[in-house]
Enzyme design. Structure first.
Site, PDB file in Angstrom:
ATOM      1  CG  PHE A  14      12.239  15.012  -1.155  1.00 54.51           C
ATOM      2  CD1 PHE A  14      11.889  16.105  -0.419  1.00 54.51           C
ATOM      3  CD2 PHE A  14      13.790  14.768  -1.297  1.00 54.51           C
ATOM      4  CE1 PHE A  14      12.826  16.994   0.117  1.00 54.51           C
ATOM      5  CE2 PHE A  14      14.628  15.531  -0.764  1.00 54.51           C
ATOM      6  CZ  PHE A  14      14.352  16.786  -0.094  1.00 54.51           C
ATOM      7  CB  ILE A  15      13.528  16.941  -5.398  1.00 59.52           C
ATOM      8  CG1 ILE A  15      14.579  16.178  -4.340  1.00 59.52           C
ATOM      9  CG2 ILE A  15      14.034  18.125  -6.327  1.00 59.52           C
ATOM     10  CD1 ILE A  15      15.846  16.026  -5.037  1.00 59.52           C
ATOM     11  CB  ALA A  85      10.451   9.957 -12.892  1.00 59.17           C
ATOM     12  CB  ALA A  86      15.347   8.564 -10.613  1.00 64.07           C
ATOM     13  CB  SER A 128      22.947  11.743  -8.444  1.00 63.17           C
ATOM     14  OG  SER A 128      23.706  11.311  -7.092  1.00 63.17           O
ATOM     15  CE1 TYR A 152      19.862   7.354  -8.127  1.00 66.10           C
ATOM     16  CE2 TYR A 152      22.036   7.884  -6.893  1.00 66.10           C
ATOM     17  CZ  TYR A 152      20.523   8.147  -7.448  1.00 66.10           C
ATOM     18  OH  TYR A 152      20.056   9.795  -7.468  1.00 66.10           O
ATOM     19  CG  PHE A 209      24.487   1.280   8.289  1.00 61.56           C
ATOM     20  CD1 PHE A 209      24.161  -0.232   8.738  1.00 61.56           C
ATOM     21  CD2 PHE A 209      23.195   2.209   8.198  1.00 61.56           C
ATOM     22  CE1 PHE A 209      23.092  -0.533   9.196  1.00 61.56           C
ATOM     23  CE2 PHE A 209      21.929   1.756   8.441  1.00 61.56           C
ATOM     24  CZ  PHE A 209      21.973   0.510   8.917  1.00 61.56           C
TER      25      PHE A 209
HETATM   26  N1  LIG Z   1      17.227  13.241  -2.693  1.00 61.40           N
HETATM   27  C1  LIG Z   1      18.649  13.125  -2.941  1.00 61.40           C
HETATM   28  O1  LIG Z   1      19.357  13.387  -2.128  1.00 61.40           O
HETATM   29  C2  LIG Z   1      19.155  13.263  -4.436  1.00 61.40           C
HETATM   30  C3  LIG Z   1      20.398  13.555  -4.538  1.00 61.40           C
HETATM   31  C4  LIG Z   1      20.994  13.370  -5.711  1.00 61.40           C
HETATM   32  C5  LIG Z   1      19.983  13.038  -7.118  1.00 61.40           C
HETATM   33  N2  LIG Z   1      18.545  13.081  -6.660  1.00 61.40           N
HETATM   34  C6  LIG Z   1      17.847  12.815  -8.062  1.00 61.40           C
HETATM   35  O2  LIG Z   1      16.546  13.621  -7.489  1.00 61.40           O
HETATM   36  C7  LIG Z   1      15.437  13.187  -8.115  1.00 61.40           C
HETATM   37  C8  LIG Z   1      14.439  12.993  -7.270  1.00 61.40           C
HETATM   38  O3  LIG Z   1      14.753  12.244  -6.162  1.00 61.40           O
HETATM   39  P1  LIG Z   1      13.906  12.271  -4.846  1.00 61.40           P
HETATM   40  O4  LIG Z   1      14.736  12.320  -3.590  1.00 61.40           O
HETATM   41  O5  LIG Z   1      12.631  13.304  -4.895  1.00 61.40           O
HETATM   42  O6  LIG Z   1      13.347  10.834  -4.951  1.00 61.40           O
HETATM   43  P2  LIG Z   1      11.858  10.336  -4.812  1.00 61.40           P
HETATM   44  O7  LIG Z   1      11.823   8.797  -4.951  1.00 61.40           O
HETATM   45  O8  LIG Z   1      11.125  10.684  -3.746  1.00 61.40           O
HETATM   46  O9  LIG Z   1      10.895  10.633  -6.156  1.00 61.40           O
HETATM   47  C9  LIG Z   1      11.052   9.996  -7.561  1.00 61.40           C
HETATM   48  C10 LIG Z   1       9.649   9.899  -8.093  1.00 61.40           C
HETATM   49  O10 LIG Z   1       9.750   9.200  -9.075  1.00 61.40           O
HETATM   50  C11 LIG Z   1       8.732   8.603  -9.101  1.00 61.40           C
HETATM   51  N3  LIG Z   1       8.871   7.171 -10.255  1.00 61.40           N
HETATM   52  C12 LIG Z   1       9.802   6.297 -10.061  1.00 61.40           C
HETATM   53  N4  LIG Z   1       9.568   5.382 -11.035  1.00 61.40           N
HETATM   54  C13 LIG Z   1       8.853   6.079 -12.035  1.00 61.40           C
HETATM   55  C14 LIG Z   1       8.149   5.463 -13.308  1.00 61.40           C
HETATM   56  N5  LIG Z   1       8.914   4.429 -13.972  1.00 61.40           N
HETATM   57  N6  LIG Z   1       7.391   6.398 -13.909  1.00 61.40           N
HETATM   58  C15 LIG Z   1       6.962   7.361 -13.059  1.00 61.40           C
HETATM   59  N7  LIG Z   1       7.413   7.873 -11.962  1.00 61.40           N
HETATM   60  C16 LIG Z   1       8.251   7.061 -11.420  1.00 61.40           C
HETATM   61  C17 LIG Z   1       8.447   7.734  -7.794  1.00 61.40           C
HETATM   62  O11 LIG Z   1       7.056   7.183  -7.567  1.00 61.40           O
HETATM   63  C18 LIG Z   1       8.771   9.038  -6.880  1.00 61.40           C
HETATM   64  O12 LIG Z   1       7.583   9.890  -6.904  1.00 61.40           O
HETATM   65  C19 LIG Z   1      15.865  11.562  -8.816  1.00 61.40           C
HETATM   66  O13 LIG Z   1      16.234  11.681 -10.167  1.00 61.40           O
HETATM   67  C20 LIG Z   1      17.140  11.007  -7.949  1.00 61.40           C
HETATM   68  O14 LIG Z   1      17.955  10.375  -8.615  1.00 61.40           O
HETATM   69  C21 LIG Z   1      18.207  12.796  -5.347  1.00 61.40           C
END
Ligand SMILES: NC(=O)c1ccc[n+]([C@@H]2O[C@H](COP(=O)([O-])OP(=O)(O)OC[C@H]3O[C@@H](n4cnc5c(N)ncnc54)[C@H](O)[C@@H]3O)[C@@H](O)[C@H]2O)c1
Length: 324
Positions: A14-15, A85-86, A128, A152, A209
């Site tokens: 997403f991000i 990535a996470a 986060s 997490y 929830f």
């Molecule tokens: N969306 C939110 O509300 C939010 C809030 C706080 C922090 N974050 C952080 O922002 C970042 C992006 O989050 P997001 O919401 O876009 O999540 P997301 O799951 O859409 O994107 C994460 C991407 O990482 C990839 N990935 C996971 N493990 C991997 C690996 N071992 N090797 C290569 N790629 C890998 C996944 O395939 C995915 O495309 C993350 O670090 C998340 O912890 C997100």
């Protein structure tokens, strides 16, 4: 700014996909490393980056960012790393805590070690609001104690610490941005705004929830991307990146029903473990040091999201219409 080569880990997510879109618009070269993890439908991730494929400034390295050989290849010529990535998601981390630890904490350590052996100038790490956890006061400033309430949150805090320690010990420039609940087009399907909007558009019941009185500081992805881009030039340490205006989950559901002119009704289910009670960001530090402040209000952001969701549903329906 001259053309710069950047690496976005998790760039199909997403991000990450929004960061890539904006870097490409600015004329930068982007390498995306992503393993299309099955946490949610990998086809959605392929769709996220579909419009970049064929762009000569874009390169996809498909695989796990913890694979040192692949990472070395991806880092070739890169000056800035946006580490997205996470294993995201609080609830899944309660059920299976090892995976977020291995990807978010150990994975980040592996990335930082590999970066030391490269020409990278700075790592911009996605952190986060989950690193705060138990609330001692609101809004959270960056000095608020860190007592995460989910595996997490612990894993994201560890990643931040690795970034700080690598800067102190080895002089690697890093910054960690503490995102507060991010939403917008292409958002993860496991997040409340996405689930509620989908239900509202179909006039289906919305399930909350717990009693719905938990509050969240919903932050639009455009504001998150802007903070990331600013950090290419400024910033060190940790920053809250949040809209600074929290609403309860009940209010969120009601707003989504209203915006979508939906007939959905709200149902309540047992609370789930690991969810923080409240989040609310003070982004004063980001304003003082980065010149960043949020621009998209939750009302405007939800309206934009509803429009996007409804258009993409129509587009998908067209795609699956039989050819006459
Ligand atoms: N969306 C939110 O509300 C939010 C809030 C706080 C922090 N974050 C952080 O922002 C970042 C992006 O989050 P997001 O919401 O876009 O999540 P997301 O799951 O859409 O994107 C994460 C991407 O990482 C990839 N990935 C996971 N493990 C991997 C690996 N071992 N090797 C290569 N790629 C890998 C996944 O395939 C995915 O495309 C993350 O670090 C998340 O912890 C997100």
């Amino acid at each position: 700014m001259a053309q710069i080569r950047c690496l976005v880990t998790g760039g199909a997510g997403f991000i990450g996909s929004h960061i890539i879109e904006n870097l490409l618009k600015l004329g930068h070269e982007v390498v995306c490393i992503d393993n299309f993890d099955v946490y949610y439908d990998p086809q959605l991730k392929r769709k996220n980056i579909d419009s970049f494929m064929g762009n000569e400034l874009f390169e996809l390295v498909e695989g796990d960012f913890r694979n040192r050989g692949l990472l070395k290849k991806a880092l070739n010529g890169v000056e800035y790393v946006f580490h997205e990535a996470a294993q995201a998601g609080v609830r899944i981390s309660v059920e299976a805590p090892m995976k977020p630890h291995e990807i978010n904490a150990t994975g980040t350590l592996n990335l930082l070690e590999a970066v030391l052996d490269s020409d990278v100038k700075k790592v911009i790490n996605a952190s986060s609001s989950s690193v705060y956890g138990k609330v001692e006061y609101l809004p959270f400033d960056e000095n608020h104690p860190n007592q995460p309430v989910s595996p997490y949150g612990v894993s994201k805090l560890l990643a931040e610490h690795y970034c700080r320690v690598f800067e102190e010990l080895y002089g690697l420039k890093t910054v960690s941005l503490r995102y507060f609940t991010v939403y917008g087009p292409r958002m993860r399907p496991d997040l409340a705004i996405s689930i509620f909007t989908k239900a509202a558009l179909k006039n289906k019941p919305i399930t909350i929830f717990g009693n719905g009185e938990k509050t969240r500081d919903f932050t639009h992805v455009d504001d998150i991307v802007r903070a990331n881009l600013i950090c290419m030039e400024k910033g060190s340490g940790v920053y809250n990146i949040g809209a600074g205006n929290s609403i309860s989950i009940n209010e969120l559901a009601r707003k989504i029903i209203e915006i979508n002119k939906s007939k959905s009704t709200i149902f309540y289910a047992d609370p789930v473990k690991g969810d923080a009670e409240h989040t609310l960001a003070s982004s004063e530090k980001a304003w003082k040091e980065l010149g960043w402040k949020p621009e998209v209000t939750v009302k405007e952001g939800l309206e934009r999201y509803a429009k996007w969701m409804s258009n993409s549903r129509k587009a998908n329906q067209m795609l699956f219409m039989p050819i006459q």
